[in-house]
Scaffold this motif. Structure first.
Motif, mmCIF file in Angstrom:
data_model
loop_
_atom_site.group_PDB
_atom_site.id
_atom_site.type_symbol
_atom_site.label_atom_id
_atom_site.label_comp_id
_atom_site.label_asym_id
_atom_site.label_seq_id
_atom_site.Cartn_x
_atom_site.Cartn_y
_atom_site.Cartn_z
ATOM 1 N N THR A 1 54.732 27.021 -25.392
ATOM 2 C CA THR A 1 53.879 26.027 -24.730
ATOM 3 C C THR A 1 52.424 26.205 -25.124
ATOM 4 O O THR A 1 51.704 25.239 -25.372
ATOM 5 N N THR B 1 55.220 23.155 -17.123
ATOM 6 C CA THR B 1 55.717 22.954 -18.490
ATOM 7 C C THR B 1 56.353 24.228 -19.022
ATOM 8 O O THR B 1 57.399 24.197 -19.673
ATOM 9 N N ASN C 1 51.719 22.559 -26.561
ATOM 10 C CA ASN C 1 51.133 21.704 -25.533
ATOM 11 C C ASN C 1 49.693 22.072 -25.216
ATOM 12 O O ASN C 1 48.826 21.199 -25.094
ATOM 13 N N TYR D 1 58.288 18.963 -12.247
ATOM 14 C CA TYR D 1 57.271 18.540 -13.225
ATOM 15 C C TYR D 1 56.983 17.046 -13.089
ATOM 16 O O TYR D 1 55.827 16.614 -13.077
#
Length: 575
Positions: free
Chosen positions: A113, A187, A117, A224
């Protein structure tokens, strides 16, 4: 955030983007004045020639605005994408050189992540800064000055409008920012469950836990989703309120302007221009507000990335004068080791020395410290006390790259990479010839099935070697290690998936190989048959070295070794 951006942003691209943005803002501020002049001096007075002349000027300025906007977008995108590329590369390089202790501090899903992200969040904010955040304050000030020039009295309306906008935006930020920060952790959780589901799909099916895993993923996914819906709903609520304020501003400007026009203290063109500048002021404020909503999320992402960069290695990897030289040897001298934060030693007082051409076998029960011991050889960990020496040199006096050149290791789990058999073999030695690869495959007892494959060395290898059986993967991993020229070859329970005949043939081929005869071989094994013909067998029990000798010596004198033999005989008889 500026700490991780510094040195990674292309200064020329940033400068060019800002210059294009300034040009775009200046010409955009000039357009309403031309419109005002067309209304006041062209339409009101019936001067067609003036209207055409001013219209041509507007077209030219509009084209200049478009070109400046394209230049700004292009350079801003180049700068932000270049930053993302460097961040991902630096993160990947940092993670590759993590010791096992550093890996233990971050789980794989979180590192994934952070590399994807989190980097994307920073990229998005940087491109918005170069596009909008720089434009908004310039536009805000410029439009305010231009509006004041058109009618100073009417600018007082902003004394009411701007505080109202501040209240709306401040309220939205108060509720939205914590939710934006929470999204990154959610996430991580989503990626963790998804990754576990993919890697453990066979276990899930074998134990019929499909429903349980689906529900687990659904829970994380819903969490989420609900968080995202909540935060974007809050942000979306800002739009109607701001629209209401902007519409009210237009009504107020029109109402006041009509009075000034009726009193002949203001021209119609000036009113049109003032309304345009008012919208530019409010839009600039709106853009700044949106950016300040997104910045906290990017700051949270930057903090997570910086956490990886600032993780100090427990192992010193700085290059030092000492170099590995001399004949192959491996020595442990009074070595003690404990895992980070552990109270109890994982290894206690380990002592042995092996010279070139010798084989050391390590055996012991589950959790006895076998893998821990061999992880000290390539410096995956450093010993707490005592010394580990390769070719007579203390590994702590060496750069890890120097050690890795001299240590070739096959881990417990055979790992193959997507590509071809040859590309996987070249991991061991980048300039290996086909003859060297075939020789390594032959020693590893893998040449037989490779020759039967279409393409042979160019045969395709799927991700993680899923198109090969466990034994084939293990033999290919062994061959990859044997391609490499090293002083120490380490096999961490690497023969476990081999049948007894293949195991024997492989060990016989190892002993007969000329290159291996110039090196030290370390074999971690569970089966007595795998370790019996080693020059020395090291017996471990709960991290303690309880025996060192040949098979015959330990069979006669070592209780732990005798228990291992008896347990395997009983297992064979029961089978």
């Amino acid at each position: 955030m500026f700490k991780i951006v510094r040195g990674r942003l292309n200064i020329w691209q940033v400068t060019g983007s800002i210059l294009f943005m300034i040009v775009q803002v200046v010409v955009s501020l000039y357009l309403p004045s031309i419109t005002s002049d067309i209304v006041n001096n062209g339409i009101a007075k019936g001067q067609t020639g003036y209207i055409v002349q001013a219209g041509i000027k507007m077209i030219f300025i509009s084209i200049l605005t478009v070109l400046a906007s394209i230049g700004n977008v292009y350079l801003a995108s180049k700068a932000s994408q270049g930053l993302g590329q460097k961040l991902r590369s630096d993160l990947f390089r940092k993670v590759l050189f993590f010791s096992h202790d550093e890996f233990d501090a971050f789980d794989t899903s979180s590192l994934t992540t952070r590399t994807t992200n989190d980097v994307m969040q920073i990229q998005n904010v940087i491109v918005m800064m170069l596009r909008m955040m720089i434009m908004a304050p310039i536009m805000l000030v410029g439009a305010g000055v231009m509006a004041y020039q058109k009618n100073a009295e009417m600018t007082k309306i902003f004394i009411i409008v701007i505080p109202a906008l501040v209240i709306v935006v401040g309220t939205v930020m108060y509720f939205a920012v914590p939710l934006f920060k929470a999204m990154q952790k959610k996430t991580d959780r989503l990626n963790l469950i998804f990754r576990e589901g993919l890697t453990g799909v066979r276990v899930i099916r074998a134990f019929r836990q499909d429903s349980f895993e689906q529900n687990r993923f659904k829970g994380a996914n819903d969490d989420y989703t609900n968080n995202a819906i909540k935060v974007y709903t809050i942000v979306a609520m800002m739009v109607p309120f701001v629209t209401l304020i902007m519409s009210g501003t237009n009504i107020g400007i029109t109402w006041l302007g009509s009075h000034y026009i009726a009193q002949q203290t203001m021209q119609v063109g000036n009113l049109i221009a003032f309304m345009t500048y008012a919208m530019q002021i409010l839009m600039s404020f709106m853009i700044l507000s949106l950016i300040f909503v997104l910045i906290p999320r990017a700051s949270a992402s930057a903090a997570r990335i910086q956490e990886v960069f600032s993780k100090e290695s427990q192992i010193d990897t700085v290059a030092k004068p000492a170099k590995i030289k001399g004949d192959a040897s491996l020595e442990f001298n009074d070595v003690n080791f404990r895992y980070l934060g552990a109270e109890k030693l994982a290894l206690t007082n380990i002592n042995f020395k092996m010279e070139k051409g010798q084989t050391l076998a390590i055996i012991g029960g589950t959790g006895s410290g076998k893998s821990t011991l061999i992880n000290l050889i390539p410096r995956f960990y450093d010993s707490e006390t005592g010394t580990v020496r390769i070719n007579g040199t203390d590994v702590k006096a060496l750069n890890t790259e120097d050690i890795n050149r001299q240590v070739s290791m096959v881990p417990q789990k055979a790992v193959l990479f997507k590509g071809t058999i040859k590309s996987n073999m070249l991991y061991g030695k980048a300039d290996a010839t086909d003859d060297e690869i075939w020789h390594a495959l032959e020693v590893a007892q893998a040449d037989g099935f490779v020759k039967e494959l279409e393409g042979q060395l160019d045969a395709e290898v799927e991700q993680d070697g899923d198109n090969f059986s466990g034994g084939q993967k293990q033999r290919l991993a062994i061959a990859r290690a044997l391609v490499k020229d090293a002083s120490v070859y380490v096999f961490d329970d690497s023969f476990s998936a081999l049948d007894f005949k293949t195991d024997l043939n492989l060990r016989t081929a190892l002993k007969a190989d000329e290159k291996i005869q110039e090196s030290v071989v370390v074999i971690v094994g569970q089966r007595i048959s795998t370790v019996a013909d080693a020059d020395d067998i090291l017996v471990l029990d709960n991290g303690n070295m309880v025996g060192l000798g040949t098979h015959d010596e330990l069979k006669e004198n070592n209780k732990t070794y005798q228990e291992i033999i008896e347990s395997q005989i009983r297992e064979a008889n029961n089978g």
